[in-house]
Design an enzyme around this catalytic site. Structure first.
Site, PDB file in Angstrom:
ATOM      1  CG  ASP A   7      -4.106  -0.434  -3.486  1.00 16.96           C
ATOM      2  OD1 ASP A   7      -3.977  -1.592  -3.055  1.00 16.96           O
ATOM      3  OD2 ASP A   7      -3.512  -0.460  -4.577  1.00 16.96           O
ATOM      4  CB  SER A   8      -0.620  -1.618  -1.160  1.00 18.09           C
ATOM      5  OG  SER A   8      -0.782  -2.289  -2.329  1.00 18.09           O
ATOM      6  N   GLY A  40       1.391  -7.840  -0.652  1.00 18.94           N
ATOM      7  CA  GLY A  40       1.357  -9.225  -0.977  1.00 18.94           C
ATOM      8  C   GLY A  40       1.784 -10.469  -0.361  1.00 18.94           C
ATOM      9  CB  CYS A  71      -6.176  -3.157  -1.110  1.00 20.56           C
ATOM     10  SG  CYS A  71      -4.735  -4.148  -0.929  1.00 20.56           S
ATOM     11  CB  THR A  73      -3.568  -7.705  -0.306  1.00 15.98           C
ATOM     12  OG1 THR A  73      -3.303  -8.110  -1.702  1.00 15.98           O
ATOM     13  CG2 THR A  73      -2.647  -8.535   0.423  1.00 15.98           C
ATOM     14  CB  CYS A 185      -4.659  -7.822  -7.162  1.00 18.67           C
ATOM     15  SG  CYS A 185      -3.344  -6.511  -7.107  1.00 18.67           S
ATOM     16  CB  THR A 186      -7.430  -2.662  -6.794  1.00 22.66           C
ATOM     17  OG1 THR A 186      -6.157  -2.307  -6.037  1.00 22.66           O
ATOM     18  CG2 THR A 186      -8.583  -3.100  -5.877  1.00 22.66           C
TER      19      THR A 186
HETATM   20  N1  DGL Z   1      -3.857  -3.624  -4.843  1.00 23.42           N
HETATM   21  C1  DGL Z   1      -3.553  -4.835  -3.954  1.00 23.42           C
HETATM   22  C2  DGL Z   1      -4.969  -5.601  -3.932  1.00 23.42           C
HETATM   23  O1  DGL Z   1      -5.891  -5.342  -4.474  1.00 23.42           O
HETATM   24  C3  DGL Z   1      -2.306  -5.575  -3.811  1.00 23.42           C
HETATM   25  C4  DGL Z   1      -1.082  -5.226  -4.264  1.00 23.42           C
HETATM   26  C5  DGL Z   1       0.285  -5.253  -3.399  1.00 23.42           C
HETATM   27  O2  DGL Z   1       0.386  -4.359  -2.621  1.00 23.42           O
HETATM   28  O3  DGL Z   1       0.642  -6.389  -3.379  1.00 23.42           O
HETATM   29  O4  DGL Z   1      -4.729  -6.707  -3.479  1.00 23.42           O
END
Ligand code: DGL
Length: 264
Positions: A7-8, A40, A71, A73, A185-186
């Protein structure tokens, strides 16, 4: 059995937890692209390239049997190109529109996601395919993922901040109101209690983590199961500040690995 969950930032830990419960013998490596967080607001082509660079760096390093893009995104822009460029099986995370459409009684549900996920053609296509008969409110949260990171970092997140982020997802129209909210969003399940407390009325909240874990279990061949280990990486020195939060999820140590930028 060696699985990368990526993930990010720290949001993918919500997926990693579900994968760890579904496959207790798997070796999990959690990757947080802290150098590029948040995803995002990234422009789509640049983000797809960044995600490919992360995948390339870690596939070379760890030779996983499965790569989970935990993620929304990233998945909604990069899954296709990842599958074209690499042979490892990818499991993605995309907004749970189909389950929400099956669950809603009022016919009105909302998707909370990052501004990037909300803008994606992929997300619109999910709605057109599975929820064309529903009234769907897509809401891009500017700061909710960041609030989740802050919470894990030990900072106080105020109910007013959460209420401000989620309020547009609660809609009343023509005698009906939103009865299901998808966490697209996770990061958001990390704030589940806070979101439920700030909701103007009770709704069913959809967290897709268990469904993703079931998908990972389907993809993994039985014979690859073995001794389990949990390790993690971040992609910036500053990200190491999150080691304690990551290790609280059962990871033995966190290292910093620089992502090697690749171009197609
Ligand atoms: N956890 C990420 C998702 O599921 C995004 C969070 C981000 O980096 O903005 O979209």
């Amino acid at each position: 059995m060696n699985i990368i969950i990526f993930d990010s930032g720290l949001g993918g830990l919500t997926v990693a937890q579900a994968v760890g419960s579904a496959l207790p013998e798997a070796t999990l490596h959690y990757v947080a692209d802290t150098a590029a967080f948040p995803y995002g607001d990234w422009e789509e082509t640049a983000l797809a390239e960044r995600v490919c660079s992360v995948a390339d760096t870690y596939i070379k390093r760890l030779q996983p049997d499965c790569f989970v893009v935990a993620c929304n995104t990233a998945s909604t822009i990069a899954l296709e190109v990842l599958r074209e460029r690499f042979t490892v099986p990818f499991v993605g995370t995309v907004p749970a529109v189909k389950p929400a459409a099956a669950l809603t009684r009022s016919g009105m549900f909302s998707v909370l996601a990052t501004p990037g996920t909300v803008r994606r053609d992929y997300t619109q296509a999910l709605i057109d395919t599975y929820a064309f008969h529903c009234d769907v409110e897509l809401h891009g949260c500017e700061g909710l993922a960041d609030l989740a990171e802050r919470k894990l970092h030990g900072e106080t997140v105020s109910p007013a901040q959460i209420a401000h982020e989620i309020k547009p997802a609660f809609v009343e129209r023509d005698g009906k109101r939103t009865d299901v909210v998808v966490l697209g969003c996770t990061h958001y399940p990390l704030l589940l209690n806070e979101i439920e407390a700030a909701a103007p009325w009770p709704v069913a909240v959809v967290n897709p983590a268990d469904a993703i874990a079931r998908r990972v279990a389907q993809v993994m061949p039985e014979q690859l199961r073995g001794a389990s280990e949990r390790t993690a990486s971040v992609t910036s020195q500053t990200g190491l500040a999150f080691s304690k939060a990551i290790e609280a999820f059962g990871y033995s140590h966190t290292e910093c690995v620089d992502v090697v930028e690749t171009t197609a």
